[in-house]
Design a protein around this motif. Structure first.
Motif, PDB file in Angstrom:
ATOM      1  N   GLU A 187       3.428   2.045   2.566  1.00  0.00           N
ATOM      2  CA  GLU A 187       4.205   1.183   3.008  1.00  0.00           C
ATOM      3  C   GLU A 187       5.581   1.202   1.989  1.00  0.00           C
ATOM      4  O   GLU A 187       6.475   1.170   2.330  1.00  0.00           O
TER       5      GLU A 187
ATOM      6  N   ARG B 294      13.242   4.067   3.224  1.00  0.00           N
ATOM      7  CA  ARG B 294      14.759   2.991   4.295  1.00  0.00           C
ATOM      8  C   ARG B 294      15.834   2.942   2.764  1.00  0.00           C
ATOM      9  O   ARG B 294      17.238   2.244   3.082  1.00  0.00           O
ATOM     10  N   SER B 295      15.434   2.622   1.723  1.00  0.00           N
ATOM     11  CA  SER B 295      16.142   2.300   0.849  1.00  0.00           C
ATOM     12  C   SER B 295      17.348   2.754  -0.002  1.00  0.00           C
ATOM     13  O   SER B 295      18.477   3.286  -0.295  1.00  0.00           O
TER      14      SER B 295
ATOM     15  N   ASP C 231       0.687  -1.062   0.318  1.00  0.00           N
ATOM     16  CA  ASP C 231       0.024   0.375   0.029  1.00  0.00           C
ATOM     17  C   ASP C 231       1.289   1.277   0.229  1.00  0.00           C
ATOM     18  O   ASP C 231       1.925   1.448   0.303  1.00  0.00           O
TER      19      ASP C 231
ATOM     20  N   ARG D 165       7.109   3.926   3.394  1.00  0.00           N
ATOM     21  CA  ARG D 165       7.872   3.998   3.703  1.00  0.00           C
ATOM     22  C   ARG D 165       9.630   2.958   2.777  1.00  0.00           C
ATOM     23  O   ARG D 165      10.642   3.421   3.502  1.00  0.00           O
ATOM     24  N   ALA D 166       9.004   2.289   2.103  1.00  0.00           N
ATOM     25  CA  ALA D 166      10.457   1.696   1.812  1.00  0.00           C
ATOM     26  C   ALA D 166      11.406   2.378   0.722  1.00  0.00           C
ATOM     27  O   ALA D 166      12.264   1.513   1.548  1.00  0.00           O
TER      28      ALA D 166
END
Lengths: 271, 296, 316
Positions: free
Chosen positions: B18, B25-26, B15, B21-22
């Motif tokens: 997420e 993070r990357s 979604d 967020r991913a």
């Protein structure tokens, strides 16, 4: 063959209802190399959903290598490459769009040696949630209880959740690692000889746990212990020298194997 | 279905929250990788700068005369630092003559004779602590026991200071070298009726020798570059030394003295001395490494 | 098999002879141990008149006037702590980064080996060469920065003017480079001692590489990293020549890192050669303080390192 909704944003329903798919994970013409040395040859197999599949075979037969390809852990080693395909519910896990991080959350793993982080029991369990940014305490608490119950560890540790995980016994540590893996709510649980470092009593507990966990997860377990394979698996694959020799229902493999090699191995003639 | 930890089977798709967020993070992951690489490669800068400057400023004066002539007086041109090179070699030699026997014999005692005795434990701890003692303290010690007693600065005093400096390195590497000798060799020797002494001299020491030499060369490399232990024990001299009981020049003290004078020629000579010193120290280190790798 | 004739060959002389070589080795070991005590004894003996005369005040007085026999090392203690403290602040992030870099596979092996070689080279360059290099490279840089900072950052006490090239900051920068190999080597050892299984565990739960490094690997290696820092601090405090050549050797106390300062080791290097009388005794006293500080710091570092080794031995 059921198809999955692709990139449309309404995916969550998708294949959840496809209970008992026989080709939940499918391996096609898979070859794997460490540098120039080939360690897996033309593997083809379908792994069924919500069952326990055991990989057996002598040391160095490639069973762990194949297992570690399912969540792409082998990519940590320099100089490895592969050919062929591994699909999860019909999608290639090697696809360029697959985030390996997301893949590893979908396919959890438990290792041969228990490897709890030098943190508290609580922090070990919520590790995966923390790194994906979850901070809500109630959610984390729920997750800890659910996962530890799921790993049959809750009653033993509920009063010392905030003590170091390194104070647990060997068997407890391994169940903590299982709790940590299922906290993520993965679909598949890979277990790489999860009981090889445990005493018999702890082994029984983990085996019971494996039988329970298959209600919810698709489990693949690598084991050296043939009794263990008969006790807790539904399907068994026998590997030898990097090849899949025989793959069938566990009962069939151990009572009436079709291949001479398999029979020799399970009767202890080599290995 | 609850919301935590739930992923669709289609793990390509997450979604919106997420996904962002991913992504962050990357991005963070990539940023940290680049930062780490940048910081690590930044260490190249000082070393490259030192090497270039030492070569650029040191090479012009490098000639045969440097090795054969005496340092020029203040403000004068020409000359060399032959006496300082000899002084450094002599004092390192004196230090080695004291430190090597003590270090190696101690190592033999704590590894061959009484590895778990209280003395052995104490020796190990003291050697570790001696490694951490500032090199100038070795100078203070030599000043107290040699200069103050004899009444003059001397090569002896400098040698004693360097001996204290070298002792822990030699001792600890020699012990490691002895630990590396397979116990099967010792047992075989005892099994043939050899005494402890024969076993040590004929079997253990020859096998450990390359590694012991490594330790000695490392100690020599370190001692040759040291200034602090010499600065008020051997002091310095403009002349060739006639004996070991007079103030003695050394390369490192020459660099120190000449680096702070206002004469360009002397400063350039400090660079040339640095070049010679760095070359010597590097050569000693390389010999140490290769002697070691020959064994393993 | 028949036994050999007992008369032709005496079986053994079971009398054990004193092992002279053993005694020699034991004596050497005793001498090695005594060295430390001997050093302390000589320094205390030399310092005694000054200890008697000044007592604890020696540590708390900011005066070093040899011709009036006024001695106190407070500025030098502060300078020692400040210069090595700043050096650690600069070197710690760099050293840990390099240790991580060497422990990971960001770049190809040859690059990593080059970086490793460079760091090892930094360790082998003599202190006095660092000093010479500092005079001609770092002093002008710091002077330039100082001239700018005293104008634009004049409100900050540590940048208050006037700016000197021979300053605390210059010495600290060069010290940082000099202790980098110590921090890197020990940190790298403790990072690589973290069991590989922990890293795999983190990856298997979907951690990114840096989440694994910062969340699992670095915390597991933390005691080793602390030990690395403490041992590097010990080295920095005892480092003499480069500091003596760059710090300005002033006994004036100042808040500014752009002002000259002094360290205990630098004081010894500068004054021992020409000292007489009570000045020698006071320098010995200063040496005693330096030895005690560095011994304490090193003991702490070793203790932590030992504790780490014991602990990681259990995890494997």
């Amino acid at each position: 063959m059921p198809t999955l909704v692709e990139n449309t944003g309404q995916s969550k329903v998708s294949a959840i209802h496809e209970l008992g798919r026989a080709d939940f994970i499918s391996v096609r013409d898979f070859n794997f190399f460490y540098g120039k040395k080939q360690s897996l040859f033309d593997i083809n197999m379908d792994i069924p959903e919500k069952q326990v599949t055991a990989f057996i075979g002598p040391s160095g037969c490639g069973k762990s290598t194949l297992l570690r390809n399912f969540n792409r852990m082998n990519e940590l080693i320099e100089g490895v490459h592969h050919s062929g395909e591994i699909q999860l519910v019909g999608k290639s896990i090697f696809d360029r769009n697959v985030e390996v991080i997301a893949l590893r959350r979908t396919i959890g793993m438990v290792f041969q040696k228990s490897n709890p982080f030098p943190k508290s029991i609580y922090e070990n369990v919520v590790y995966a949630l923390r790194i994906s940014g979850q901070t809500k305490k109630s959610l984390l608490d729920d997750c800890v209880e659910r996962s530890l119950r799921g790993a049959a560890l809750w009653d033993e540790v509920k009063d010392r959740l905030h003590e170091s995980a390194l104070g647990l016994s060997g068997g407890q540590m391994q169940r903590l690692c299982i709790a940590r893996a299922i906290a993520n709510r993965p679909k598949v649980l890979l277990m790489d000889e999860p009981c090889s470092a445990l005493d018999p009593i702890a082994t029984v507990k983990v085996e019971e746990l494996i039988r329970e966990l298959k209600q919810e997860f698709t489990i693949i377990i690598v084991t050296h212990n043939m009794q263990q394979a008969t006790r807790c698996s539904d399907r068994t694959a026998f590997f030898y020298l990097g090849k899949l020799v025989e793959y069938d229902n566990t009962h069939k493999i151990f009572s009436n194997p079709s291949e001479k090699k398999t029979e020799d191995y399970i009767t202890g003639r080599f290995g | 279905m609850d919301t935590i930890g739930t992923h669709s089977l289609d793990f390509f798709k997450t979604d919106k929250h997420e996904a962002s967020r991913a992504l962050s993070r990357s991005l963070k992951n990539r940023f940290l990788t680049l930062l780490c690489i940048a910081l690590s490669l930044a260490t190249l800068v000082p070393l490259v700068s030192i090497v270039i400057l030492v070569l650029k400023n040191g090479l012009p004066l490098l000639s045969r005369h440097i090795f054969t002539e005496l340092p020029p007086a203040a403000g004068m041109a020409g000359g060399g630092f032959g006496n300082a090179i000899i002084g450094t070699l002599v004092m390192v030699g004196i230090g080695l003559a004291i430190a090597a026997p003590v270090g190696i014999l101690s190592a033999i005692y704590i590894n061959e004779y009484a590895p778990i005795s209280r003395l052995a434990k104490t020796v190990r701890l003291v050697a570790k602590l001696l490694t951490g003692i500032p090199s100038i303290i070795c100078g203070v010690f030599a000043f107290a026991i040699v200069v103050m007693r004899t009444g003059y600065f001397s090569a002896y005093a400098g040698g004693v200071a360097l001996a204290v400096l070298m002792l822990p390195t030699i001792l600890l590497t020699a012990e490691q070298a002895l630990t590396g000798v397979q116990s099967a060799y010792r047992e075989a020797s005892y099994g043939l009726g050899a005494t402890r002494f024969q076993t040590i001299i004929r079997v253990v020491l020859p096998d450990a020798l390359p590694a012991i030499m490594t330790g000695i060369m490392l100690a020599v490399a370190r001692a040759a570059g040291e200034t602090a232990p010499l600065i008020f024990t051997a002091l310095f001299s403009q002349y060739w030394a006639n004996s070991l009981s007079e103030p003695t020049a050394s390369l490192s003290v020459l660099i120190y003295n000449f680096s702070t004078v206002p004469f360009p020629h002397q400063i350039q000579m400090a660079w040339t001395a640095s070049l010679v010193l760095v070359a010597f120290v590097t050569a000693a280190n390389i010999i140490a490494q290769t002697a070691f790798s020959r064994k393993h | 098999m028949s036994a050999p004739d007992p008369d032709s060959q005496p079986i053994a002389d079971f009398k054990s002879r004193p092992d002279l070589f053993r005694l020699l080795c034991q004596a050497a070991a005793a001498l090695a141990v005594l060295t430390l005590g001997w050093i302390l004894y000589e320094i205390i003996y030399g310092a005694w008149p000054s200890i008697n005369k000044f007592g604890w005040n020696f540590l708390a007085t900011a005066a070093w006037v040899p011709n009036r026999e006024k001695f106190g090392v407070l500025p030098f203690i502060i300078g020692t702590v400040a210069s090595s403290g700043i050096a650690i602040l600069l070197a710690f992030p760099l050293g840990i980064s390099i240790a991580i870099f060497l422990n990971e596979n960001f770049l190809a092996r040859p690059v990593r080996q080059t970086v490793r070689f460079v760091v090892e080279m930094l360790a082998s360059i003599p202190s006095v060469v660092y000093g010479l290099w500092g005079i001609f490279v770092v002093i002008p840089l710091v002077k330039g920065f100082g001239d700018w900072a005293t104008v634009h950052l004049s409100g900050v006490p540590i940048f208050s003017g006037p700016a000197y090239g021979n300053s605390l900051l210059t010495a600290s920068i060069v010290l940082a480079i000099m202790i980098l190999p110590t921090i890197t080597a020990i940190s790298r050892n403790s990072l690589s001692a973290v069991p590989h299984t922990l890293r795999e565990g983190a990856y298997a739960l979907g951690a990114t590489r840096w989440e694994a490094i910062l969340g699992v690997i670095v915390p597991s290696a933390a005691p080793g990293l602390v030990a690395a820092t403490i041992l590097a601090l010990g080295r920095a405090m005892g480092e003499t020549m480069a500091v003596a050549m760059l710090i300005g050797n002033s006994s004036r106390l100042s808040w500014s890192i752009l002002s000259p300062s002094g360290t205990l080791a630098g004081l010894l290097a500068n004054q021992f050669g020409e000292a007489t009388g009570m000045q020698v005794n006071s320098l010995m006293y200063a040496a005693l303080i330096l030895v005690l500080i560095t011994l304490l710091v090193n003991l702490a570092g070793e203790a932590i390192l030992r504790y780490t080794q014991k602990k990681t031995a259990g995890i494997h």
